[in-house]
Enzyme design. Structure first.
Site, PDB file in Angstrom:
ATOM      1  N   LYS A  13      70.634  19.565  86.262  1.00  0.00           N
ATOM      2  CA  LYS A  13      71.756  18.684  85.893  1.00  0.00           C
ATOM      3  C   LYS A  13      72.199  18.936  84.449  1.00  0.00           C
ATOM      4  CE  LYS A  13      69.435  14.808  86.654  1.00  0.00           C
ATOM      5  NZ  LYS A  13      68.114  15.294  87.071  1.00  0.00           N
ATOM      6  N   ARG A  88      70.138   5.759  88.046  1.00  0.00           N
ATOM      7  CA  ARG A  88      68.893   6.162  88.695  1.00  0.00           C
ATOM      8  C   ARG A  88      68.359   5.088  89.627  1.00  0.00           C
ATOM      9  NH1 ARG A  88      67.270  10.056  84.419  1.00  0.00           N
ATOM     10  NH2 ARG A  88      65.338  11.092  84.937  1.00  0.00           N
ATOM     11  N   ARG A 127      59.737  25.195  81.390  1.00  0.00           N
ATOM     12  CA  ARG A 127      60.994  24.944  80.688  1.00  0.00           C
ATOM     13  C   ARG A 127      60.822  24.719  79.182  1.00  0.00           C
ATOM     14  NH1 ARG A 127      64.718  19.969  82.829  1.00  0.00           N
ATOM     15  NH2 ARG A 127      63.059  18.567  82.219  1.00  0.00           N
ATOM     16  N   ARG A 161      59.529  19.544  76.351  1.00  0.00           N
ATOM     17  CA  ARG A 161      59.520  18.093  76.456  1.00  0.00           C
ATOM     18  C   ARG A 161      58.109  17.582  76.708  1.00  0.00           C
ATOM     19  NH1 ARG A 161      64.360  16.142  80.317  1.00  0.00           N
ATOM     20  NH2 ARG A 161      62.743  14.657  80.875  1.00  0.00           N
ATOM     21  N   ARG A 172      57.534  11.258  87.782  1.00  0.00           N
ATOM     22  CA  ARG A 172      59.001  11.370  87.733  1.00  0.00           C
ATOM     23  C   ARG A 172      59.555  11.675  89.120  1.00  0.00           C
ATOM     24  NH1 ARG A 172      59.217  15.707  83.203  1.00  0.00           N
ATOM     25  NH2 ARG A 172      61.488  15.693  83.401  1.00  0.00           N
TER      26      ARG A 172
HETATM   27  P1  AMP Z   1      65.716  12.810  81.882  1.00  0.00           P
HETATM   28  O1  AMP Z   1      65.954  13.525  80.612  1.00  0.00           O
HETATM   29  O2  AMP Z   1      66.975  12.413  82.603  1.00  0.00           O
HETATM   30  O3  AMP Z   1      64.750  13.528  82.785  1.00  0.00           O
HETATM   31  O4  AMP Z   1      65.008  11.415  81.491  1.00  0.00           O
HETATM   32  C1  AMP Z   1      63.769  11.383  80.816  1.00  0.00           C
HETATM   33  C2  AMP Z   1      63.124  10.014  80.984  1.00  0.00           C
HETATM   34  O5  AMP Z   1      63.962   8.999  80.400  1.00  0.00           O
HETATM   35  C3  AMP Z   1      62.907   9.543  82.414  1.00  0.00           C
HETATM   36  O6  AMP Z   1      61.707  10.046  82.975  1.00  0.00           O
HETATM   37  C4  AMP Z   1      62.880   8.029  82.237  1.00  0.00           C
HETATM   38  O7  AMP Z   1      61.639   7.605  81.685  1.00  0.00           O
HETATM   39  C5  AMP Z   1      63.948   7.819  81.184  1.00  0.00           C
HETATM   40  N1  AMP Z   1      65.300   7.653  81.781  1.00  0.00           N
HETATM   41  C6  AMP Z   1      66.360   8.479  81.623  1.00  0.00           C
HETATM   42  N2  AMP Z   1      67.433   8.011  82.265  1.00  0.00           N
HETATM   43  C7  AMP Z   1      67.055   6.857  82.859  1.00  0.00           C
HETATM   44  C8  AMP Z   1      67.713   5.904  83.686  1.00  0.00           C
HETATM   45  N3  AMP Z   1      68.994   6.057  84.052  1.00  0.00           N
HETATM   46  N4  AMP Z   1      66.991   4.829  84.118  1.00  0.00           N
HETATM   47  C9  AMP Z   1      65.708   4.653  83.754  1.00  0.00           C
HETATM   48  N5  AMP Z   1      65.010   5.514  82.995  1.00  0.00           N
HETATM   49  C10 AMP Z   1      65.674   6.616  82.537  1.00  0.00           C
END
Ligand code: AMP
Length: 215
Positions: A13, A88, A127, A161, A172
């Site tokens: 994404k 989400r 990554r 990360r 996740r």
């Molecule tokens: P991402 O970079 O999108 O993989 O997000 C990293 C982490 O941020 C996720 O594993 C969640 O802990 C938190 N996170 C990001 N976006 C959301 C969301 N829309 N709702 C809840 N937690 C989120």
């Protein structure tokens, strides 16, 4: 045009969003990036979410909806929003619909990026990203150049990360299947869902997404 990129962690994404920002002047709204920024700058909210993120669980709907609400209030002209990693959960999806309506905006497409779980684990554990521009690298398919310089900006610092490890990834993925994947049915029922094969090359996925946007 405002769109959602929907898919599990590692589906690509962020990579596709960056391409749409560069080619179409769209604005990427990644709640993950916003939360990481808050965490790194040590704000009160950042401290609250740090532990939840490290475990790979979802932070509260209230927090992420608040972050998105702030961004939507910005009236700078651009080519549309790309919601990346948001919504989400079903309450987040309802909230986004209501916020967009209140702003007189529409959500034009929801693009599901399909990938199988084994590919996700491989992608995520390999990554890294450029610390300056966010260009994404993969130890196997797109390694950091031998001269140690980012191909996109020349930066020399690369990050992994903290939650890109197998233990958090399990959580996740579980969060994705339990809380996020119902959104596929939600947006299908609204007639907004398109799906692309996220396993193709980066360029092939770009072409498939462009076909949805230009339809
Ligand atoms: P991402 O970079 O999108 O993989 O997000 C990293 C982490 O941020 C996720 O594993 C969640 O802990 C938190 N996170 C990001 N976006 C959301 C969301 N829309 N709702 C809840 N937690 C989120």
């Amino acid at each position: 045009m405002n769109i959602i990129l929907l898919g599990p962690p590692g589906a690509g994404k962020g990579t596709q969003a960056r391409h749409l920002v560069e080619t179409r002047g769209m604005v990427q709204l990644s709640t993950g990036d916003m939360l990481r920024e808050a965490k790194d700058s040590g704000t009160e909210m950042g401290n609250i979410v740090a532990d939840v993120m490290a475990r790979g669980a979802l932070v509260t709907d209230e927090i992420v909806i608040g972050l998105i609400r702030e961004k939507l209030a910005d009236k700078t002209e651009h080519g549309g929003f790309i919601f990346d990693g948001f919504p989400r959960t079903l309450p987040q999806a309802d909230a986004l619909g209501a916020l967009m309506e209140a702003e007189g905006q529409s959500l034009d497409a929801v693009i599901e990026m399909r990938v199988d779980d084994e590919a996700l684990v491989d992608r995520i554990t390999a990554r890294s990203t450029c610390g300056s521009c966010g260009e994404v690298y993969n130890d196997n398919t797109k390694p950091i150049p031998a001269d140690g310089k980012c191909t996109s900006c020349g930066g020399t610092e690369f990050k992994r990360r903290a939650d890109d490890n197998e233990e958090s990834l399990k959580n996740r993925l579980m969060a994705y299947y339990k809380q996020t994947s119902p959104l596929i049915g939600y947006y299908y029922a609204k007639g907004m869902l398109s799906s692309v094969n996220g396993l193709g090359t980066m360029e092939a996925v770009q072409v498939d997404i462009a076909a949805v946007l230009d339809r």
